[in-house]
Scaffold this active site. Sequence first.
Site, short mmCIF file in Angstrom:
data_model
loop_
_atom_site.label_atom_id
_atom_site.label_comp_id
_atom_site.label_asym_id
_atom_site.label_seq_id
_atom_site.Cartn_x
_atom_site.Cartn_y
_atom_site.Cartn_z
N SER A 1 0.84 -1.20 0.00
CA SER A 1 0.00 0.00 0.00
C SER A 1 0.88 1.25 0.00
O SER A 1 1.67 1.45 -0.92
CB SER A 1 -0.95 -0.06 1.20
OG SER A 1 -2.02 0.85 1.04
N ASP B 1 -9.77 -6.23 -3.58
CA ASP B 1 -9.27 -5.05 -2.87
C ASP B 1 -10.29 -3.93 -2.92
O ASP B 1 -10.72 -3.50 -3.99
CB ASP B 1 -7.95 -4.60 -3.51
CG ASP B 1 -7.17 -3.62 -2.64
OD1 ASP B 1 -7.80 -2.86 -1.88
OD2 ASP B 1 -5.92 -3.62 -2.74
N HIS C 1 -7.26 -6.15 0.44
CA HIS C 1 -6.13 -5.22 0.39
C HIS C 1 -4.89 -5.76 1.09
O HIS C 1 -3.81 -5.20 0.95
CB HIS C 1 -6.55 -3.89 1.02
CG HIS C 1 -5.55 -2.80 0.83
ND1 HIS C 1 -5.12 -2.39 -0.42
CD2 HIS C 1 -4.90 -2.00 1.74
CE1 HIS C 1 -4.25 -1.40 -0.27
NE2 HIS C 1 -4.08 -1.15 1.03
#
Length: 321
Positions: A100, A234, A262
């Site tokens: 991320s 996600d 995610h």
Amino acid sequence: MPPSRHDVQYATVHGHRRAYVKVGQGPVLLLLHGLGCDHTTWSPVIDALARRYTVLAPDLLGHGLSDKPRADYSVGGYANGMRDLLTVLGVDKVTVVGHSFGGGIAMQFAYQFPERTERLVLVASGGLGPEVSPAIRAITTPGFHQAMGLLTLPGVRHLGVAGLRRLAALPTSATRDLGEVADIYDSFKDPHARAAIRHVVSAVVDWKGQIVTMADRAYLTQAMPMCVVWGRNDQVIPVRHANNAAALAPGARVEVIPNSGHFPHKDHPERFAKIVHDFVRRTQPASYSRSRWRRLLAQAPTGAVAPAAPALQLAEAAPGA
């Protein structure tokens, strides 16, 4: 955040204490967590990876057990901080794995310090397109700090965290990531953590979405092995950004994991560890050459490179792959 399963060590860099976990032996994997998380997000895969590698998983400045000063929370500042932490720990080169927001730092680290980067693994990474969850965009709005101060009062916070965890337990892909969101929400009870996160997000996101992108520098990945891993479901950064990565860096290996959100390294830790090991095993570490780097920069495309997303058929990681 959840208690660490591994011994946490500390190093002071530029006067700020930084927490990290270091386990295993062999080539070094630098694991960089995402926004509002800490090294414990990697707990499900650390032991599996440590069988073959030295795993170094720090808490980024402003996160976890690391200090939360008024400081430079830009992507470039974080990359510098990782370079300095590695130097303090006597680590020369790494395969950098970023999840991320940590993926954005990983890309920046590889760009700023190619001589110290052997490979790049991006996990549901930022920096590959503008779209991002509205919840993250909301952090940049005026009044976030004050509103979150009210929402993290003891009674309100306990109810909110419990509610998010109940939703995470539902048998639907739309809520699978809310358990991690509950941990992040709980960490916001610390006003220093809230302030740090607000500075971090403001540096990379505005009301339109992500600001920082690798699009204009993707051509540099010709000199470095790259793997991209995403969860099919996600809800934070859309899986189509994996298409962007494939378009921007045609030589990259792209793996989309079904039934995953995610946090694919938490949803399917054994599969994730196997993908990372297979990627490392099958690729030669990048060897930095100043002349090659100069040649790539000199031949850079003119103008911004749009992260177009053609209709690519991305290979999904098969069970056990």
